[in-house]
Design a protein around this motif. Structure first.
Motif, PDB file in Angstrom:
ATOM      1  N   ALA A  43       0.827  -1.201   0.000  1.00  0.00           N
ATOM      2  CA  ALA A  43       0.000   0.000   0.000  1.00  0.00           C
ATOM      3  C   ALA A  43       0.863   1.254   0.000  1.00  0.00           C
ATOM      4  O   ALA A  43       0.544   2.258  -0.651  1.00  0.00           O
ATOM      5  CB  ALA A  43      -0.937  -0.001   1.207  1.00  0.00           C
ATOM      6  N   VAL A  44       1.976   1.202   0.733  1.00  0.00           N
ATOM      7  CA  VAL A  44       2.918   2.327   0.726  1.00  0.00           C
ATOM      8  C   VAL A  44       3.545   2.472  -0.660  1.00  0.00           C
ATOM      9  O   VAL A  44       3.694   3.584  -1.179  1.00  0.00           O
ATOM     10  CB  VAL A  44       4.000   2.136   1.801  1.00  0.00           C
ATOM     11  CG1 VAL A  44       5.044   3.242   1.733  1.00  0.00           C
ATOM     12  CG2 VAL A  44       3.370   2.077   3.194  1.00  0.00           C
ATOM     13  N   THR A  45       3.897   1.359  -1.273  1.00  0.00           N
ATOM     14  CA  THR A  45       4.431   1.403  -2.639  1.00  0.00           C
ATOM     15  C   THR A  45       3.404   1.977  -3.604  1.00  0.00           C
ATOM     16  O   THR A  45       3.755   2.714  -4.537  1.00  0.00           O
ATOM     17  CB  THR A  45       4.870   0.001  -3.081  1.00  0.00           C
ATOM     18  OG1 THR A  45       5.955  -0.429  -2.246  1.00  0.00           O
ATOM     19  CG2 THR A  45       5.313  -0.026  -4.528  1.00  0.00           C
ATOM     20  N   GLY A  46       2.127   1.663  -3.382  1.00  0.00           N
ATOM     21  CA  GLY A  46       1.083   2.266  -4.201  1.00  0.00           C
ATOM     22  C   GLY A  46       1.073   3.781  -4.102  1.00  0.00           C
ATOM     23  O   GLY A  46       0.903   4.483  -5.105  1.00  0.00           O
ATOM     24  N   LEU A  47       1.262   4.303  -2.885  1.00  0.00           N
ATOM     25  CA  LEU A  47       1.360   5.753  -2.709  1.00  0.00           C
ATOM     26  C   LEU A  47       2.538   6.319  -3.492  1.00  0.00           C
ATOM     27  O   LEU A  47       2.425   7.360  -4.156  1.00  0.00           O
ATOM     28  CB  LEU A  47       1.519   6.094  -1.229  1.00  0.00           C
ATOM     29  CG  LEU A  47       0.401   5.688  -0.268  1.00  0.00           C
ATOM     30  CD1 LEU A  47       0.793   6.040   1.166  1.00  0.00           C
ATOM     31  CD2 LEU A  47      -0.920   6.351  -0.639  1.00  0.00           C
ATOM     32  N   LEU A  48       3.676   5.641  -3.402  1.00  0.00           N
ATOM     33  CA  LEU A  48       4.869   6.116  -4.104  1.00  0.00           C
ATOM     34  C   LEU A  48       4.669   6.076  -5.619  1.00  0.00           C
ATOM     35  O   LEU A  48       5.137   6.974  -6.341  1.00  0.00           O
ATOM     36  CB  LEU A  48       6.070   5.258  -3.707  1.00  0.00           C
ATOM     37  CG  LEU A  48       6.562   5.458  -2.272  1.00  0.00           C
ATOM     38  CD1 LEU A  48       7.542   4.354  -1.889  1.00  0.00           C
ATOM     39  CD2 LEU A  48       7.220   6.828  -2.117  1.00  0.00           C
ATOM     40  N   PHE A  49       3.959   5.067  -6.104  1.00  0.00           N
ATOM     41  CA  PHE A  49       3.684   4.991  -7.540  1.00  0.00           C
ATOM     42  C   PHE A  49       2.777   6.128  -7.986  1.00  0.00           C
ATOM     43  O   PHE A  49       3.050   6.805  -8.986  1.00  0.00           O
ATOM     44  CB  PHE A  49       3.055   3.635  -7.872  1.00  0.00           C
ATOM     45  CG  PHE A  49       2.581   3.512  -9.295  1.00  0.00           C
ATOM     46  CD1 PHE A  49       3.373   3.936 -10.356  1.00  0.00           C
ATOM     47  CD2 PHE A  49       1.336   2.970  -9.577  1.00  0.00           C
ATOM     48  CE1 PHE A  49       2.929   3.818 -11.674  1.00  0.00           C
ATOM     49  CE2 PHE A  49       0.890   2.843 -10.882  1.00  0.00           C
ATOM     50  CZ  PHE A  49       1.683   3.271 -11.935  1.00  0.00           C
ATOM     51  N   ASP A  50       1.715   6.387  -7.240  1.00  0.00           N
ATOM     52  CA  ASP A  50       0.825   7.473  -7.632  1.00  0.00           C
ATOM     53  C   ASP A  50       1.537   8.817  -7.551  1.00  0.00           C
ATOM     54  O   ASP A  50       1.344   9.682  -8.416  1.00  0.00           O
ATOM     55  CB  ASP A  50      -0.426   7.495  -6.760  1.00  0.00           C
ATOM     56  CG  ASP A  50      -1.418   8.542  -7.229  1.00  0.00           C
ATOM     57  OD1 ASP A  50      -1.914   8.428  -8.364  1.00  0.00           O
ATOM     58  OD2 ASP A  50      -1.669   9.513  -6.478  1.00  0.00           O
ATOM     59  N   ASP A  51       2.371   8.989  -6.543  1.00  0.00           N
ATOM     60  CA  ASP A  51       3.154  10.222  -6.436  1.00  0.00           C
ATOM     61  C   ASP A  51       4.068  10.374  -7.647  1.00  0.00           C
ATOM     62  O   ASP A  51       4.221  11.472  -8.201  1.00  0.00           O
ATOM     63  CB  ASP A  51       3.969  10.198  -5.145  1.00  0.00           C
ATOM     64  CG  ASP A  51       4.781  11.461  -4.946  1.00  0.00           C
ATOM     65  OD1 ASP A  51       4.186  12.543  -4.824  1.00  0.00           O
ATOM     66  OD2 ASP A  51       6.032  11.363  -4.933  1.00  0.00           O
ATOM     67  N   SER A  52       4.655   9.265  -8.093  1.00  0.00           N
ATOM     68  CA  SER A  52       5.518   9.283  -9.269  1.00  0.00           C
ATOM     69  C   SER A  52       4.732   9.648 -10.525  1.00  0.00           C
ATOM     70  O   SER A  52       5.214  10.411 -11.384  1.00  0.00           O
ATOM     71  CB  SER A  52       6.180   7.908  -9.430  1.00  0.00           C
ATOM     72  OG  SER A  52       6.955   7.838 -10.597  1.00  0.00           O
ATOM     73  N   ARG A  53       3.510   9.128 -10.628  1.00  0.00           N
ATOM     74  CA  ARG A  53       2.661   9.504 -11.772  1.00  0.00           C
ATOM     75  C   ARG A  53       2.376  10.994 -11.762  1.00  0.00           C
ATOM     76  O   ARG A  53       2.425  11.660 -12.810  1.00  0.00           O
ATOM     77  CB  ARG A  53       1.336   8.727 -11.721  1.00  0.00           C
ATOM     78  CG  ARG A  53       1.445   7.256 -11.988  1.00  0.00           C
ATOM     79  CD  ARG A  53       0.095   6.564 -12.084  1.00  0.00           C
ATOM     80  NE  ARG A  53      -0.692   6.649 -10.862  1.00  0.00           N
ATOM     81  CZ  ARG A  53      -1.730   5.858 -10.590  1.00  0.00           C
ATOM     82  NH1 ARG A  53      -2.086   4.925 -11.452  1.00  0.00           N
ATOM     83  NH2 ARG A  53      -2.405   6.003  -9.469  1.00  0.00           N
ATOM     84  N   ARG A  54       2.083  11.529 -10.601  1.00  0.00           N
ATOM     85  CA  ARG A  54       1.754  12.945 -10.496  1.00  0.00           C
ATOM     86  C   ARG A  54       2.955  13.833 -10.829  1.00  0.00           C
ATOM     87  O   ARG A  54       2.785  14.954 -11.319  1.00  0.00           O
ATOM     88  CB  ARG A  54       1.224  13.261  -9.097  1.00  0.00           C
ATOM     89  CG  ARG A  54      -0.142  12.650  -8.812  1.00  0.00           C
ATOM     90  CD  ARG A  54      -0.550  12.799  -7.361  1.00  0.00           C
ATOM     91  NE  ARG A  54      -1.841  12.159  -7.115  1.00  0.00           N
ATOM     92  CZ  ARG A  54      -3.012  12.756  -7.251  1.00  0.00           C
ATOM     93  NH1 ARG A  54      -3.071  14.014  -7.638  1.00  0.00           N
ATOM     94  NH2 ARG A  54      -4.124  12.097  -7.008  1.00  0.00           N
ATOM     95  N   SER A  75      11.010  -0.131  -9.798  1.00  0.00           N
ATOM     96  CA  SER A  75      10.861   0.652 -11.033  1.00  0.00           C
ATOM     97  C   SER A  75      10.606   2.122 -10.729  1.00  0.00           C
ATOM     98  O   SER A  75      11.206   3.020 -11.339  1.00  0.00           O
ATOM     99  CB  SER A  75       9.703   0.100 -11.873  1.00  0.00           C
ATOM    100  OG  SER A  75       9.961  -1.194 -12.324  1.00  0.00           O
ATOM    101  N   VAL A  76       9.696   2.372  -9.802  1.00  0.00           N
ATOM    102  CA  VAL A  76       9.389   3.754  -9.420  1.00  0.00           C
ATOM    103  C   VAL A  76      10.629   4.435  -8.846  1.00  0.00           C
ATOM    104  O   VAL A  76      10.901   5.615  -9.130  1.00  0.00           O
ATOM    105  CB  VAL A  76       8.223   3.772  -8.407  1.00  0.00           C
ATOM    106  CG1 VAL A  76       8.003   5.175  -7.859  1.00  0.00           C
ATOM    107  CG2 VAL A  76       6.945   3.259  -9.066  1.00  0.00           C
ATOM    108  N   ALA A  77      11.389   3.693  -8.057  1.00  0.00           N
ATOM    109  CA  ALA A  77      12.625   4.253  -7.509  1.00  0.00           C
ATOM    110  C   ALA A  77      13.621   4.568  -8.618  1.00  0.00           C
ATOM    111  O   ALA A  77      14.258   5.632  -8.619  1.00  0.00           O
ATOM    112  CB  ALA A  77      13.230   3.278  -6.505  1.00  0.00           C
ATOM    113  N   ALA A  78      13.744   3.647  -9.582  1.00  0.00           N
ATOM    114  CA  ALA A  78      14.672   3.877 -10.690  1.00  0.00           C
ATOM    115  C   ALA A  78      14.281   5.103 -11.495  1.00  0.00           C
ATOM    116  O   ALA A  78      15.148   5.871 -11.956  1.00  0.00           O
ATOM    117  CB  ALA A  78      14.712   2.641 -11.587  1.00  0.00           C
TER     118      ALA A  78
END
Length: 341
Positions: A64-75, A169-172
């Motif tokens: 769920a935390v990774t989901g937050l990081l992914f959405d933040d990355s999209r934004r 991937s999001v981190a990269a």
């Protein structure tokens, strides 16, 4: 008479009423846990059988935390739902390279639960026999296995491998490691001072708690560089309370992750990792988790401004207790039940 009338014999700290209600719902087989409850911005925390500041494994609540990081990355424009893995990780010219981040985030990638040939698969027997950690791989070891992993039909299927790849991937995309991404974009902005993602046992801090199996076997900590985004985060009751409050007031990065975009199964819908269902007439947004020695749940009633996080240091489910505590919290706010039961 409350079956926990003898609660005074158990070491507790923090909010005594909250500890009592959690004990009531969990039962006698959970004697070490942390709990946080938030209602209208007010945070209450408690520890039972553990010291204040105890650090616990939140298991797949990490997704769920990774989901937050992914959405933040999209934004931020760094990634999108359509970004293929091959654009971010060194898996080019293999089937997994064409899998998109959006598919990973909603468990529709066609990837198996674990990559074939990883230590995680081979170590399962040792986990149950000896309590060893089955998830010690480095990122490169999991990437090597992922390159050889076939991609199946794109249908809902829970995948730990998928969330390992999503988080890294999001981190990269940000030019960071996952541990750095977590600290810079979630932990530091929200003041989660004790929330970490240790890659090895040597990185555990003195407050790290050791969990036990259902039978009481002491379990090794679940740590690993690759594991982090899917199940490797550790936290405390204080930090979980802050996270729940931020999710309810909308100040957490990546809030779009909580909005469902697909049906997962039955009446359960999914956003970026976050699950949404109706429980007792209310919409609940949540995720649970489990490691060798811990079980966890984080559940929100966003309409009522209420949320609960509960982590037990034993491998027995806390799901029903978490949902019951959330419903009780909302009922208390409505004046239909006393806050302390």
């Amino acid at each position: 008479m409350d079956r926990w009338a003898g609660m005074s014999a158990i070491r507790t700290s923090g909010d005594g009423a909250l500890a009592a209600r959690a004990l009531h719902h969990l039962g006698r087989r959970h004697d070490r846990f942390v709990v946080a409850r938030v209602l209208h911005g007010q945070v209450h925390i408690a520890q039972v059988g553990l010291e204040p500041g105890a650090e616990v494994e939140i298991g797949s609540v990490s997704k769920a935390v990774t989901g937050l990081l992914f959405d933040d990355s999209r934004r931020r424009g760094e990634t999108s739902d359509d970004t293929p893995l091959g654009d971010l990780l060194p898996v080019a010219k293999t089937p997994v390279a064409r899998v998109t981040l959006g598919e990973l985030a909603t468990h529709r990638s066609g990837l198996p639960r674990l990559a074939k040939g990883t230590a995680s698969v081979r170590a399962t027997l040792d986990l149950w026999r000896h309590g060893t950690n089955p998830y010690g791989e480095t990122l490169e070891e999991v990437l090597e296995a992922a390159r050889a992993t076939p991609v199946g039909r794109k249908r809902p299927s829970y995948s730990n491998l998928g969330f390992m790849l999503l988080g890294h991937s999001v981190a990269a995309a940000a030019g960071l490691t996952y541990a750095e991404l977590l600290q810079q974009r979630i932990a530091e902005p929200l003041g989660l001072l004790a929330t970490t993602v240790p890659a090895t046992a040597a990185e555990l801090r003195p407050a790290a708690v050791t969990g036990t199996s259902r039978r009481g076997t002491v379990m090794s900590p679940w740590v690993g560089e690759a594991l982090g985004p899917a199940g490797g985060i550790r936290s405390t009751s204080d930090d979980l309370g802050r996270l729940v409050r931020a999710l309810l007031d909308g100040s957490a990065p990546g809030m779009g992750a909580l909005e469902p975009v697909q049906r997962l199964s039955g009446g359960v819908r999914i956003g970026a990792a976050w699950l949404v269902l109706e429980h007792r007439g209310a919409v609940v947004t949540w995720h649970n988790g489990g490691t060798g020695g811990f079980r966890s749940i984080l559940a929100l009633n966003r309409d009522a401004g209420a949320g609960v996080a509960l982590v037990s240091a034993t491998a027995r489910s806390v799901d029903s207790a978490g949902f019951a505590l959330l419903a009780e919290c909302v009922a208390a706010a409505d004046g239909t039940v006393a806050a302390d039961g």
